[in-house]
Design a protein around this motif. Structure first.
Motif, PDB file in Angstrom:
ATOM      1  N   UNK A  24       0.817  -1.210   0.000  1.00 34.09           N
ATOM      2  CA  UNK A  24       0.000   0.000   0.000  1.00 34.09           C
ATOM      3  C   UNK A  24       0.858   1.271   0.000  1.00 34.09           C
ATOM      4  N   UNK A  25       1.799   1.374   0.933  1.00 34.78           N
ATOM      5  CA  UNK A  25       2.626   2.575   1.041  1.00 34.78           C
ATOM      6  C   UNK A  25       3.510   2.796  -0.167  1.00 34.78           C
ATOM      7  N   UNK A  26       4.054   1.733  -0.724  1.00 33.81           N
ATOM      8  CA  UNK A  26       4.911   1.858  -1.902  1.00 33.81           C
ATOM      9  C   UNK A  26       4.106   2.343  -3.107  1.00 33.81           C
ATOM     10  N   UNK A  27       2.880   1.844  -3.231  1.00 34.57           N
ATOM     11  CA  UNK A  27       2.038   2.264  -4.355  1.00 34.57           C
ATOM     12  C   UNK A  27       1.640   3.728  -4.197  1.00 34.57           C
ATOM     13  N   UNK A  28       1.328   4.141  -2.980  1.00 36.03           N
ATOM     14  CA  UNK A  28       1.020   5.557  -2.755  1.00 36.03           C
ATOM     15  C   UNK A  28       2.239   6.407  -3.102  1.00 36.03           C
ATOM     16  N   UNK A  29       3.441   5.954  -2.744  1.00 34.14           N
ATOM     17  CA  UNK A  29       4.663   6.677  -3.111  1.00 34.14           C
ATOM     18  C   UNK A  29       4.776   6.801  -4.626  1.00 34.14           C
ATOM     19  N   UNK A  30       4.535   5.715  -5.348  1.00 30.08           N
ATOM     20  CA  UNK A  30       4.589   5.772  -6.809  1.00 30.08           C
ATOM     21  C   UNK A  30       3.570   6.767  -7.357  1.00 30.08           C
ATOM     22  N   UNK A  31       2.374   6.767  -6.803  1.00 29.00           N
ATOM     23  CA  UNK A  31       1.348   7.715  -7.256  1.00 29.00           C
ATOM     24  C   UNK A  31       1.750   9.158  -6.962  1.00 29.00           C
ATOM     25  N   UNK A  32       2.389   9.374  -5.829  1.00 29.50           N
ATOM     26  CA  UNK A  32       2.851  10.731  -5.495  1.00 29.50           C
ATOM     27  C   UNK A  32       3.997  11.161  -6.404  1.00 29.50           C
ATOM     28  N   UNK A  33       4.859  10.212  -6.785  1.00 29.11           N
ATOM     29  CA  UNK A  33       5.925  10.535  -7.736  1.00 29.11           C
ATOM     30  C   UNK A  33       5.292  10.949  -9.062  1.00 29.11           C
ATOM     31  N   UNK A  34       4.275  10.227  -9.494  1.00 30.33           N
ATOM     32  CA  UNK A  34       3.556  10.590 -10.718  1.00 30.33           C
ATOM     33  C   UNK A  34       2.968  11.997 -10.595  1.00 30.33           C
ATOM     34  N   UNK A  35       2.380  12.272  -9.450  1.00 29.63           N
ATOM     35  CA  UNK A  35       1.721  13.560  -9.220  1.00 29.63           C
ATOM     36  C   UNK A  35       2.711  14.718  -9.144  1.00 29.63           C
TER      37      UNK A  35
END
Length: 114
Positions: A24-35
């Motif tokens: 969960x946390x790693x995926x949120x990090x990836x989404x924030x990198x995208x953002x």
């Protein structure tokens, strides 16, 4: 103790050759990198140290067949990072499996009789 409601709970993650690949946390990090277009900005938005965020990205990139995040060197205009096509697929695969997992827990919770 009558009236006590029990429920199943759980967490899921995708394991890779070196342990956790996606959670969960790693995926949120990836989404924030995208953002945000940057590992450091993504880390700040999650109140995470840059070092920890970098270690997570490095772990995911090493375990993936293709890099999930591509970094560009800093300099006059500053560096940055983007989510690759492989990163987008990884995020989508995680959320799809996570949705199935949540549905499983909800279904089993309706059947739980203790």
């Amino acid at each position: 103790m009558a009236g006590r409601a029990y429920r199943l709970r759980g967490r899921m993650w995708i394991e890779g050759p070196d342990g956790t690949f996606l959670g969960y946390g790693r995926v949120v990090l990836l989404e924030r990198i995208r953002e945000h277009g940057s590992i450091s900005a993504a880390a700040r938005s999650m109140e995470m140290s840059y070092r920890h965020a970098w270690q997570l990205v490095d772990s995911m990139n090493r375990q993936s067949r293709e890099a999930v995040v591509e970094k560009s060197a800093g300099g006059r205009g500053g560096g940055g990072a983007i989510l690759t096509a492989a990163g987008e697929r990884a995020v989508a695969a995680f959320w799809s499996a996570h949705g199935d997992f949540r549905e499983f827990l909800a279904r089993r919770n309706r059947q739980l009789d203790l």
